[in-house]
Design a protein around this motif. Structure first.
Motif, mmCIF file in Angstrom:
data_model
loop_
_atom_site.group_PDB
_atom_site.id
_atom_site.type_symbol
_atom_site.label_atom_id
_atom_site.label_comp_id
_atom_site.label_asym_id
_atom_site.label_seq_id
_atom_site.Cartn_x
_atom_site.Cartn_y
_atom_site.Cartn_z
ATOM 1 N N UNK A 10 -5.775 2.625 4.605
ATOM 2 C CA UNK A 10 -5.334 1.378 5.240
ATOM 3 C C UNK A 10 -5.408 0.213 4.255
ATOM 4 N N UNK A 11 -6.478 0.175 3.426
ATOM 5 C CA UNK A 11 -6.588 -0.879 2.411
ATOM 6 C C UNK A 11 -5.447 -0.781 1.414
ATOM 7 N N UNK A 12 -5.124 0.463 1.029
ATOM 8 C CA UNK A 12 -4.018 0.660 0.083
ATOM 9 C C UNK A 12 -2.685 0.218 0.667
ATOM 10 N N UNK A 13 -2.465 0.522 1.952
ATOM 11 C CA UNK A 13 -1.209 0.112 2.598
ATOM 12 C C UNK A 13 -1.112 -1.406 2.695
ATOM 13 N N UNK A 14 -2.260 -2.060 2.991
ATOM 14 C CA UNK A 14 -2.245 -3.526 3.050
ATOM 15 C C UNK A 14 -1.966 -4.133 1.676
ATOM 16 N N UNK A 15 -2.277 -3.384 0.624
ATOM 17 C CA UNK A 15 -1.998 -3.844 -0.744
ATOM 18 C C UNK A 15 -0.605 -3.426 -1.208
ATOM 19 N N UNK A 16 0.206 -2.890 -0.271
ATOM 20 C CA UNK A 16 1.586 -2.477 -0.533
ATOM 21 C C UNK A 16 1.693 -1.314 -1.525
ATOM 22 N N UNK A 17 0.669 -0.446 -1.552
ATOM 23 C CA UNK A 17 0.734 0.746 -2.386
ATOM 24 C C UNK A 17 1.445 1.862 -1.630
ATOM 25 N N UNK A 18 2.154 2.729 -2.341
ATOM 26 C CA UNK A 18 2.806 3.861 -1.698
ATOM 27 C C UNK A 18 1.756 4.905 -1.321
ATOM 28 N N UNK A 19 2.129 5.806 -0.388
ATOM 29 C CA UNK A 19 1.200 6.848 0.041
ATOM 30 C C UNK A 19 0.845 7.783 -1.101
ATOM 31 N N UNK A 20 1.809 8.056 -1.984
ATOM 32 C CA UNK A 20 1.523 8.932 -3.138
ATOM 33 C C UNK A 20 0.504 8.296 -4.072
ATOM 34 N N UNK A 21 0.655 6.990 -4.303
ATOM 35 C CA UNK A 21 -0.300 6.283 -5.178
ATOM 36 C C UNK A 21 -1.695 6.286 -4.565
ATOM 37 N N UNK A 22 -1.751 6.073 -3.258
ATOM 38 C CA UNK A 22 -3.048 6.071 -2.573
ATOM 39 C C UNK A 22 -3.677 7.459 -2.647
ATOM 40 N N UNK A 23 -2.858 8.495 -2.454
ATOM 41 C CA UNK A 23 -3.374 9.873 -2.493
ATOM 42 C C UNK A 23 -3.916 10.214 -3.867
ATOM 43 N N UNK A 24 -3.170 9.861 -4.921
ATOM 44 C CA UNK A 24 -3.626 10.153 -6.290
ATOM 45 C C UNK A 24 -4.930 9.431 -6.596
ATOM 46 N N UNK A 25 -5.044 8.207 -6.109
ATOM 47 C CA UNK A 25 -6.274 7.446 -6.334
ATOM 48 C C UNK A 25 -7.465 8.094 -5.641
#
Length: 481
Positions: A10-25
């Motif tokens: 949810x934090x990643x989405x609020x930062x406008x990151x893609x789901x793939x970027x969030x998953x890799x992180x």
């Protein structure tokens, strides 16, 4: 562990990151890929549903306003006046409007039950909307060729189309919205919709006055050749109505509805419906409160239908040279009450709090009878305009008071029978009573005589029935039901 993943996603989405970027992180932080995939899948489903819902809300609102514009451009009062242009008199005006109400009730009752058990394709609703829209072109054609039969048939087919289009769409909409119905049409938006309908009526009325039935001749030159053509206001207004409902149907095709489970086969549905009618019928006729409530609604509905089927034609024919002109006057006299009718239930609630149901129903009945009274015994156009506003207020107060009486006299199951079943059981008496009044008084072509029947009928039939119901409601406890 999964809660931590949810928070980070949810934090990643609020930062406008893609789901793939969030998953890799998250993988780099050492979280399990299976846990990440599970959370991402759930969130994607929720986000998709939210996106669909938000998109649907936007489409619902656009469609809502288009429908309001369409109903304003082709107001029932305009339709009645145009019908009179084909030679339709009081009897035929009343008859066709009564048949429209009859078929509306019949099909609405059937489809309400049907849709509870069947998943109806959205294409059927779309098709019904197109049928309703195109019916106005045939109405315009009927006026052009002076065909009463084509006009009446087009009007009734359009009425059936609007029942399928309106009722099924509303059922789909409410089921799709779930607990978010208030997001779709708020009170403010509902009032704005009524105002849009009024503007549509004024524009349509102005067009019909500026470009009368016989048309206005226009000439223009093309390469030195003079060309003539006629414009007809009613034709332009109804063509615009057809286009509006085509656009509305197009928006409907873009709305994403969930699939609803089909509970019965059609044969099972027929058995269920017949058993339900018999079962509810036994309860209905054994309950004097249900019967009298329905009789009160029946008589009031008959008088209102017959009156509003003819009063616009009378005002148009007798006051066309006053104020702004025939159709524009009709738009104002019948449009302004529509705009302020939304305040009727609120006013009724306040009046009921201070005065109680008995005075409220007497007051509402007298207000409803005031419109025909002003036409018969006054005849001053401003007074008729004020009486039209008060008449609509009276009718809305009557509706509110009926619901209050129903809540006092009936338990939950009986109230469901009253609201869903009484209209079906009373549809044949409604037709027969309306025909009786029209046969006795309609052929005379005496508007005043018919208006007196309506006025005295409301005062001496409806009002006593309402007061009887109030008396019963004061002496009955719901726990006894």
């Amino acid at each position: 562990m999964s809660n931590d993943i949810v928070k980070k996603v949810e934090e990643g989405l609020r930062s406008n990151l893609s789901l793939n970027s969030i998953k890799n992180g998250l993988l780099k932080e050492g979280y399990s890929e299976d846990d990440i995939d599970g959370v991402v899948k759930n969130l994607s489903t929720e986000l998709g549903s939210l996106t669909n819902f938000n998109t649907n809300v936007a489409l619902f609102k656009k469609k809502f306003f288009l429908d309001k514009v369409g109903f304003g451009l082709a107001s029932n009062q305009f339709i009645n006046i145009l019908f009179s242009f084909t030679g339709a008199g009081i009897f035929l005006l009343g008859l066709v409007n009564v048949l429209r109400s009859f078929f509306n009730t019949l099909f609405s009752s059937f489809f309400r039950e049907y849709f509870e058990k069947f998943s109806v394709k959205k294409s059927l609703i779309n098709f019904a909307g197109l049928v309703f829209g195109f019916s106005f072109l045939f109405i315009a054609l009927a006026v052009s060729i002076n065909s009463k039969i084509l006009f009446a048939v087009s009007l009734i087919i359009g009425a059936i189309g609007v029942v399928i289009y309106g009722d099924l769409f509303n059922t789909y909409k409410h089921k799709s919205a779930g607990n978010n119905k208030s997001v779709l049409i708020s009170p403010g938006l509902a009032w704005l919709g009524l105002f849009v309908t009024f503007i549509g009526m004024v524009v349509s009325g102005f067009l019909m006055d500026v470009l009368p039935r016989d048309g206005t001749l226009f000439s223009f030159s093309v390469f030195g050749h003079l060309m003539d053509f006629r414009l007809h206001g009613f034709l332009l207004a109804f063509e615009a109505t057809t286009i509006v409902f085509i656009l509305s149907s197009y928006l409907l095709s873009k709305i994403k509805f969930p699939k609803f489970e089909q509970k019965y086969s059609f044969d099972e549905f027929k058995i269920f419906l017949s058993e339900s009618i018999v079962k509810k019928g036994k309860i209905f006729f054994k309950n004097k409160y249900l019967v009298v409530l329905s009789l009160a609604a029946l008589f009031f509905g008959v008088f209102q239908t017959i009156f509003y089927s003819t009063v616009g034609v009378y005002i148009f024919n007798n006051y066309g040279d006053f104020w702004f002109g025939g159709f524009t006057n009709i738009a104002i006299i019948f449009g302004v009450p529509v705009v302020i009718s939304i305040f009727g239930p609120l006013s009724a609630s306040k009046l009921n709090k201070y005065f109680g149901l008995s005075p409220l129903l007497v007051f509402a009945s007298l207000l409803s009878a005031l419109f025909p009274f002003a036409i018969i015994y006054n005849g001053f156009l401003p007074a008729i305009f004020v009486a039209a506003i008060l008449g609509v207020f009276g009718a809305s107060i009557v509706g509110y008071a009926q619901s209050m009486i129903a809540s006092k006299l009936l338990n939950d199951y009986e109230r469901r029978i009253f609201y869903s079943y009484s209209s079906l059981i009373m549809v044949v008496p409604y037709l027969l009573l309306s025909l009786l009044i029209l046969v006795l008084f309609g052929f005379s072509e005496d508007y005043f005589l018919l208006f007196k029947v309506v006025m005295f009928g409301i005062v001496f039939i409806c009002m006593p029935l309402f007061l009887l119901l109030v008396f019963w409601s004061r002496n009955r406890k719901i726990s006894d039901a």
